[in-house]
Design a protein around this motif. Structure first.
Motif, PDB file in Angstrom:
ATOM      1  N   VAL A   1       0.899  -1.497  -0.077  1.00 45.95           N
ATOM      2  CA  VAL A   1      -0.182  -0.080  -0.265  1.00 45.95           C
ATOM      3  C   VAL A   1       0.525   1.085  -0.050  1.00 45.95           C
ATOM      4  N   ASN A   2       1.418   1.409   1.208  1.00 47.62           N
ATOM      5  CA  ASN A   2       2.676   2.636   1.143  1.00 47.62           C
ATOM      6  C   ASN A   2       3.434   2.893  -0.459  1.00 47.62           C
TER       7      ASN A   2
ATOM      8  N   GLU B  12       4.608   5.848  -5.211  1.00 47.81           N
ATOM      9  CA  GLU B  12       4.716   6.157  -7.139  1.00 47.81           C
ATOM     10  C   GLU B  12       3.391   6.198  -7.525  1.00 47.81           C
ATOM     11  N   ARG B  13       2.224   6.087  -7.187  1.00 46.38           N
ATOM     12  CA  ARG B  13       1.216   6.484  -7.998  1.00 46.38           C
ATOM     13  C   ARG B  13       0.345   7.967  -7.826  1.00 46.38           C
TER      14      ARG B  13
ATOM     15  N   GLY C  23       3.588  17.723  -0.358  1.00 49.14           N
ATOM     16  CA  GLY C  23       4.404  16.823   0.734  1.00 49.14           C
ATOM     17  C   GLY C  23       4.536  15.424   1.004  1.00 49.14           C
ATOM     18  N   LYS C  24       4.466  15.085  -0.414  1.00 51.62           N
ATOM     19  CA  LYS C  24       4.854  13.733  -1.254  1.00 51.62           C
ATOM     20  C   LYS C  24       6.586  13.506  -0.425  1.00 51.62           C
ATOM     21  N   THR C  25       6.686  14.105  -1.161  1.00 50.14           N
ATOM     22  CA  THR C  25       8.784  13.922  -1.329  1.00 50.14           C
ATOM     23  C   THR C  25       9.078  13.809   0.749  1.00 50.14           C
ATOM     24  N   LEU C  26       8.996  15.073   1.582  1.00 53.48           N
ATOM     25  CA  LEU C  26       8.992  14.572   2.756  1.00 53.48           C
ATOM     26  C   LEU C  26       8.611  13.456   3.399  1.00 53.48           C
ATOM     27  N   LEU C  27       6.923  13.321   2.868  1.00 52.48           N
ATOM     28  CA  LEU C  27       7.115  12.128   4.043  1.00 52.48           C
ATOM     29  C   LEU C  27       7.895  10.880   2.679  1.00 52.48           C
TER      30      LEU C  27
ATOM     31  N   ILE D  84      11.467  -1.865  -1.330  1.00 57.64           N
ATOM     32  CA  ILE D  84      11.619  -2.770  -2.277  1.00 57.64           C
ATOM     33  C   ILE D  84      10.265  -3.617  -3.807  1.00 57.64           C
ATOM     34  N   ILE D  85       9.229  -3.198  -2.538  1.00 58.14           N
ATOM     35  CA  ILE D  85       8.421  -3.378  -3.360  1.00 58.14           C
ATOM     36  C   ILE D  85       8.105  -1.718  -4.118  1.00 58.14           C
ATOM     37  N   ALA D  86       7.976  -0.698  -3.694  1.00 58.29           N
ATOM     38  CA  ALA D  86       8.439   0.215  -4.062  1.00 58.29           C
ATOM     39  C   ALA D  86       9.122  -0.147  -5.958  1.00 58.29           C
TER      40      ALA D  86
END
Length: 279
Positions: free
Chosen positions: A91-92, A97-98, A103-107, A170-172
């Motif tokens: 999910v993460n 990725e999608r 704030g996506k970069t910060l998270l 790994i999944i990302a």
């Protein structure tokens, strides 16, 4: 192709000797017919694996209830951690990725913090937080919330707090390689979102899902620092080994270490084969 020089060969030999010589010594003395886990060598025996305890006063690790219980506790922790790490990590990875949001970069950077925080600090922080939560909820609900106290559930949460980051990465990484035109083609042909996910996306991600699960299982099984702060009356394998070493080591420690090395090596081999198949 130039052949490696003598100096290069000696360096490689020294490097692998440095890595594996201590492990080899531990493996050899797991079969030593002596009550001490060190030289001198007094003969070959399997007593420290399957012995009844008549020879040295302590049964082998494969028949000793203490060791069997602690190995079972490790699996009670590692299996839920691996399953949760794969599910939540998927999910993460999907969100990172999608999705697009402020704030996506910060998270994404904050997700890496548990990896650089010392395990002891992480464990103490989790223990203090959940102890306060448990105290407040117990006073409000007038009931005991043992799952928020030191024990296996809290160890699972503590380990998940940093292992989840590894599985997500790994999944990302695998999801980043996915060709989204395959999904679009399936949608154009009338496939539902659930069917596309089941027949196209998840099969593509399956090597990463297996790899993330194996790595999570491995990291959970060998974790010590965080687990030490959160464990209750049911210690997993690393904590029991630590306690046995403090009381006085026997070759049973070597036997457990050898079994752990074989298990870890097997998991690492499966992961390597999975990564090779992914490429």
């Amino acid at each position: 192709m130039n052949r490696p020089s003598l100096a290069w060969k000696l360096y490689i030999a020294a490097f692998y000797a440095f890595l594996f010589a201590p492990l080899l010594v531990v493996a050899i003395f797991a079969f030593n017919a002596s009550p001490f886990p060190s030289p001198p060598w007094k003969g070959f025996t399997l007593e420290w694996f399957i012995g009844s305890g008549e020879a040295f006063g302590k049964p082998g690790v494969l028949v000793d209830p203490i060791w069997l219980d602690t190995i079972a506790n490790s699996f009670k922790i590692a299996v839920p951690v691996a399953l949760l790490a794969v599910i939540v990590g998927t999910v993460n990875a999907w969100v990172l990725e999608r999705a697009e949001f402020p704030g996506k970069t910060l998270l994404s950077m904050m997700m890496l913090w548990p990896l650089v925080i010392p395990g002891v600090v992480l464990g103490i922080s989790i223990l203090a937080f959940f102890s306060r939560v448990a105290n407040g909820l117990e006073e409000w609900l007038q009931t005991d919330l043992d799952f928020l106290r030191p024990g296996l559930p809290l160890v699972v949460l503590g380990q998940l707090s940093f292992i989840l980051t590894i599985s997500t990465l790994i999944i990302a990484a695998r999801l980043r390689k996915f060709d989204r035109s395959l999904e679009e083609a399936a949608f154009d042909l009338g496939a539902s979102r659930a069917r596309v996910l089941r027949t196209i996306t998840l099969p593509f991600l399956s090597p990463a899902l297996v790899g993330a699960g194996l790595v999570s299982l491995l990291m959970s099984f060998e974790n010590f620092n965080t687990t030490l702060m959160l464990v209750g009356s049911e210690p997993p394998l690393p904590i029991t080994m630590y306690g046995q070493m403090r009381e006085g080591a026997t070759p049973a420690i070597n036997a457990v270490s050898l079994l752990l090395m074989l298990g870890v090596g097997g998991i690492a081999t499966i992961f390597a084969l999975t990564a090779k198949a992914e490429r």
